[in-house]
Design a protein around this motif. Structure first.
Motif, PDB file in Angstrom:
ATOM      1  N   ASP A   1       0.234  -1.380  -3.378  1.00 25.08           N
ATOM      2  CA  ASP A   1      -0.965  -2.012  -2.825  1.00 25.08           C
ATOM      3  C   ASP A   1      -2.230  -1.553  -3.549  1.00 25.08           C
ATOM      4  O   ASP A   1      -3.228  -2.290  -3.595  1.00 25.08           O
ATOM      5  N   ARG A   2      -2.215  -0.361  -4.087  1.00 27.80           N
ATOM      6  CA  ARG A   2      -3.390   0.199  -4.757  1.00 27.80           C
ATOM      7  C   ARG A   2      -3.332   0.031  -6.272  1.00 27.80           C
ATOM      8  O   ARG A   2      -4.211   0.506  -6.985  1.00 27.80           O
TER       9      ARG A   2
ATOM     10  N   TRP B   1      -9.029  -6.916  -2.476  1.00 25.30           N
ATOM     11  CA  TRP B   1      -8.355  -8.160  -2.861  1.00 25.30           C
ATOM     12  C   TRP B   1      -9.420  -9.228  -3.119  1.00 25.30           C
ATOM     13  O   TRP B   1      -9.560 -10.201  -2.395  1.00 25.30           O
TER      14      TRP B   1
ATOM     15  N   ASP C   1      -8.475   2.374  -1.502  1.00 22.95           N
ATOM     16  CA  ASP C   1      -7.914   1.024  -1.470  1.00 22.95           C
ATOM     17  C   ASP C   1      -8.492   0.207  -2.621  1.00 22.95           C
ATOM     18  O   ASP C   1      -9.573   0.524  -3.147  1.00 22.95           O
TER      19      ASP C   1
ATOM     20  N   PRO D   1       5.405   1.028  -1.509  1.00 22.83           N
ATOM     21  CA  PRO D   1       4.402   0.106  -0.930  1.00 22.83           C
ATOM     22  C   PRO D   1       2.953   0.585  -1.034  1.00 22.83           C
ATOM     23  O   PRO D   1       2.091  -0.179  -1.509  1.00 22.83           O
TER      24      PRO D   1
END
Length: 330
Positions: free
Chosen positions: A265-266, A235, A232, A261
């Motif tokens: 996100d990564r 953020w 991950d 998606p």
């Protein structure tokens, strides 16, 4: 001059036949092959008739030859007797699709790579496959502290694992064939037999996720089943954050689809190495010479060129038993 070559004469048909090549001109040499090595993925697709770049049957296939120079044209910096690697013959009286599986190759100087003294011609014959894998690792840029997850342990996947391991990164590999996982473990790699969930399986070894994912399966949509195994990306306000990388190693005949998606996100980078450069071939021979790349252990068998038809059938039908096969010419 008269010589012999393995010709792909029609779909799923290969045969040793006489051919002829010209004498060397300026900047050209003739290499007497000692070994050539099959690229199971590419040559399997050629025999299946699915590669659009292929010339019309019959043609000389293959793209990795190691042997000795026996003749040189004018203005050559190479000399008779030197051991070299090349793609194959550049000219013949039949069609050529890279021209690798031939007893004598007419090769231009830029295609030649001089072999280190302690790299055998058998080991060097797998040079193109190793260089393709090494080129991919140059694009993915593994670091010693990083984690790499590799799916697919055919020769390209296995070589990709070994090339990434040479960086000092931690490597975890998988395949559905237990025999391939066992071979990987014998080469010092950690792995598991793939089950129903690649993400869960990889997370057992890499709980924080992988920095680099390598898809070396040559199958559609595999990435969709393991992109969430990548690390991950926080953020937060980390300067210059580096997302995970997905390396799709090897060519395919289909459109490659991945789920947006989890990659989004990564901030994942998608890397598509197309082949190799000459420097990649030289680099893998250097690694071999220093004992850092045991690529020769992926040559599962050595056979005479006259046995080509059975060799390709075995690679197609007995994937659990064979990584690749080399032909011994002299």
């Amino acid at each position: 001059m008269q010589t012999q070559a393995i010709l792909f004469t029609s779909k799923q048909t290969a045969a040793l036949q006489p051919v002829s090549i010209p004498e060397p001109g300026a900047g050209e040499v003739i290499v007497q092959a000692e070994y050539t090595c099959i690229s199971p993925g590419t040559e399997g697709r050629l025999l299946a008739g699915t590669i659009v770049e292929a010339t019309l049957f019959p043609y000389i296939a293959g793209y990795s030859l190691a042997g000795k120079i026996i003749a040189v044209g004018a203005d050559c910096r190479f000399q008779v007797g030197q051991r070299v690697w090349c793609t194959g013959t550049s000219k013949a009286d039949v069609n050529i699709t890279w021209g690798g599986h031939i007893a004598h190759a007419l090769a231009p100087e830029p295609d030649l790579i001089l072999l280190p003294d302690n790299v055998s011609t058998l080991e060097a014959s797998i040079g193109r496959l190793a260089a393709i894998a090494f080129h991919g690792s140059r694009l993915s840029k593994p670091q010693p502290h990083e984690k790499v997850a590799i799916v697919g342990l055919g020769p390209i996947g296995m070589l990709s694992a070994l090339c990434h391991a040479a960086s000092g990164a931690e490597i975890i590999v998988t395949d559905r064939l237990p025999e391939r996982v066992k071979l990987a473990e014998s080469l010092g790699l950690r792995g598991f037999v793939a089950g129903d969930s690649l993400v869960e399986d990889f997370r057992r070894f890499l709980p924080n996720g992988a920095d680099i994912l390598v898809d070396a399966t040559g199958l559609p949509n595999v990435s969709g089943s393991f992109i969430p195994a990548a690390k991950d990306l926080a953020w937060d306000d980390t300067p210059n954050p580096v997302g995970a990388r997905l390396l799709v190693q090897g060519g395919t005949d289909f459109d490659y689809v991945f789920p947006h998606p989890p990659a989004f996100d990564r901030e994942m980078s998608i890397l598509l190495p197309r082949d190799r450069q000459p420097r990649d071939v030289a680099a893998v021979f250097d690694l071999m010479s220093r004992g850092k790349l045991p690529a020769a252990k992926l040559i599962s068998d050595v056979r005479p060129p006259a046995a080509a038809q059975q060799a390709y059938a075995d690679l197609r039908e007995k994937r659990h038993q064979y990584q690749t096969i080399a032909f011994k010419w002299s």
